[in-house]
Design a protein around this motif. Sequence first.
Motif, mmCIF file in Angstrom:
data_model
loop_
_atom_site.group_PDB
_atom_site.id
_atom_site.type_symbol
_atom_site.label_atom_id
_atom_site.label_comp_id
_atom_site.label_asym_id
_atom_site.label_seq_id
_atom_site.Cartn_x
_atom_site.Cartn_y
_atom_site.Cartn_z
ATOM 1 N N LYS A 137 40.993 -60.488 -42.822
ATOM 2 C CA LYS A 137 41.538 -59.279 -42.214
ATOM 3 C C LYS A 137 40.935 -58.056 -42.891
ATOM 4 O O LYS A 137 41.611 -57.361 -43.652
ATOM 5 N N PRO A 138 39.652 -57.785 -42.617
ATOM 6 C CA PRO A 138 39.021 -56.644 -43.282
ATOM 7 C C PRO A 138 39.532 -55.320 -42.721
ATOM 8 O O PRO A 138 40.072 -55.257 -41.616
ATOM 9 N N HIS A 139 39.348 -54.265 -43.490
ATOM 10 C CA HIS A 139 39.725 -52.926 -43.039
ATOM 11 C C HIS A 139 38.786 -52.493 -41.923
ATOM 12 O O HIS A 139 37.571 -52.644 -42.014
ATOM 13 N N VAL A 140 39.339 -51.966 -40.857
ATOM 14 C CA VAL A 140 38.547 -51.526 -39.721
ATOM 15 C C VAL A 140 38.824 -50.042 -39.498
ATOM 16 O O VAL A 140 39.974 -49.626 -39.400
ATOM 17 N N ALA A 141 37.766 -49.267 -39.453
ATOM 18 C CA ALA A 141 37.899 -47.839 -39.172
ATOM 19 C C ALA A 141 37.354 -47.564 -37.778
ATOM 20 O O ALA A 141 36.258 -48.007 -37.429
ATOM 21 N N VAL A 142 38.128 -46.834 -36.991
ATOM 22 C CA VAL A 142 37.693 -46.471 -35.644
ATOM 23 C C VAL A 142 36.897 -45.182 -35.755
ATOM 24 O O VAL A 142 37.397 -44.168 -36.236
ATOM 25 N N VAL A 143 35.644 -45.232 -35.321
ATOM 26 C CA VAL A 143 34.754 -44.084 -35.413
ATOM 27 C C VAL A 143 34.449 -43.612 -33.999
ATOM 28 O O VAL A 143 34.169 -44.398 -33.114
ATOM 29 N N GLY A 144 34.515 -42.303 -33.783
ATOM 30 C CA GLY A 144 34.217 -41.764 -32.470
ATOM 31 C C GLY A 144 34.120 -40.252 -32.521
ATOM 32 O O GLY A 144 34.206 -39.639 -33.590
ATOM 33 N N GLN A 145 33.938 -39.664 -31.381
ATOM 34 C CA GLN A 145 33.831 -38.216 -31.309
ATOM 35 C C GLN A 145 35.209 -37.600 -31.101
ATOM 36 O O GLN A 145 36.036 -38.126 -30.353
ATOM 37 N N ILE A 146 35.427 -36.486 -31.757
ATOM 38 C CA ILE A 146 36.670 -35.759 -31.601
ATOM 39 C C ILE A 146 36.490 -34.805 -30.422
ATOM 40 O O ILE A 146 35.507 -34.041 -30.381
ATOM 41 N N PRO A 147 37.407 -34.819 -29.463
ATOM 42 C CA PRO A 147 37.251 -33.918 -28.329
ATOM 43 C C PRO A 147 37.411 -32.461 -28.747
ATOM 44 O O PRO A 147 38.135 -32.141 -29.677
ATOM 45 N N GLY A 148 36.729 -31.590 -28.071
ATOM 46 C CA GLY A 148 36.829 -30.156 -28.371
ATOM 47 C C GLY A 148 35.478 -29.562 -28.596
ATOM 48 O O GLY A 148 34.429 -30.196 -28.442
ATOM 49 N N PRO A 149 35.456 -28.281 -28.958
ATOM 50 C CA PRO A 149 34.168 -27.601 -29.129
ATOM 51 C C PRO A 149 33.414 -28.142 -30.335
ATOM 52 O O PRO A 149 34.018 -28.556 -31.339
ATOM 53 N N ARG A 150 32.127 -28.126 -30.245
ATOM 54 C CA ARG A 150 31.270 -28.584 -31.341
ATOM 55 C C ARG A 150 31.009 -27.418 -32.271
ATOM 56 O O ARG A 150 30.699 -26.304 -31.836
ATOM 57 N N ILE A 151 31.092 -27.669 -33.518
ATOM 58 C CA ILE A 151 30.799 -26.634 -34.519
ATOM 59 C C ILE A 151 29.524 -27.062 -35.213
ATOM 60 O O ILE A 151 29.461 -28.136 -35.814
ATOM 61 N N SER A 152 28.511 -26.222 -35.163
ATOM 62 C CA SER A 152 27.244 -26.583 -35.791
ATOM 63 C C SER A 152 27.130 -25.883 -37.148
ATOM 64 O O SER A 152 27.724 -24.842 -37.391
ATOM 65 N N ALA A 153 26.359 -26.476 -38.022
ATOM 66 C CA ALA A 153 26.189 -25.938 -39.373
ATOM 67 C C ALA A 153 25.132 -24.844 -39.417
ATOM 68 O O ALA A 153 24.943 -24.214 -40.432
ATOM 69 N N THR A 154 24.420 -24.583 -38.323
ATOM 70 C CA THR A 154 23.360 -23.564 -38.344
ATOM 71 C C THR A 154 23.841 -22.208 -37.957
ATOM 72 O O THR A 154 24.798 -21.890 -37.449
#
Length: 120
Positions: free
Chosen positions: A103-120
Amino acid sequence: MNFEAGAETPAAGAFTAVGIALATLYLTPLLFFLPNATLAATIIAAVLSLVDVGALKRTWAYSKADFAAMAATILLTLVEGVEAGLVAGVGLAIFLHLYATSKPHVAVVGQIPGPRISAT
C-alpha cells in the motif's frame, strides 16, 4: 562473554574454543553429578547478558508492528521453543513488510483550475 571480558581480537574466540574443548574433555566426569538446576542456573547466568529489555521499549516507541513481531518471537520462543519462535518472528516480519509495501503512498498530480501565473 569475551565482549564483557574486554576481548578485542579474534584470538580470544580461539582461546575460548580451546578452553571449552578442554573443559568438555576433562571436566565432564566432574560435572556429571551436578544437579540439572545448577547447570541450568549457569546457562541462565550466561544468557542474561544477551537480553536487552531496552530494545522492547525502543521498538514500541518506533513501530507498533515491529513490536508485535518482536513480542510474538519472544513469547513463542518461551512457550514452544527456539525454532517455532524464529519461524513465527521471521514470518510475521515478512508479512508486515509485504503488507506495508503493498500500500504505497499515492499522490494525485494534476493541473489546478484557474488563471496561470508565470514567473516571467
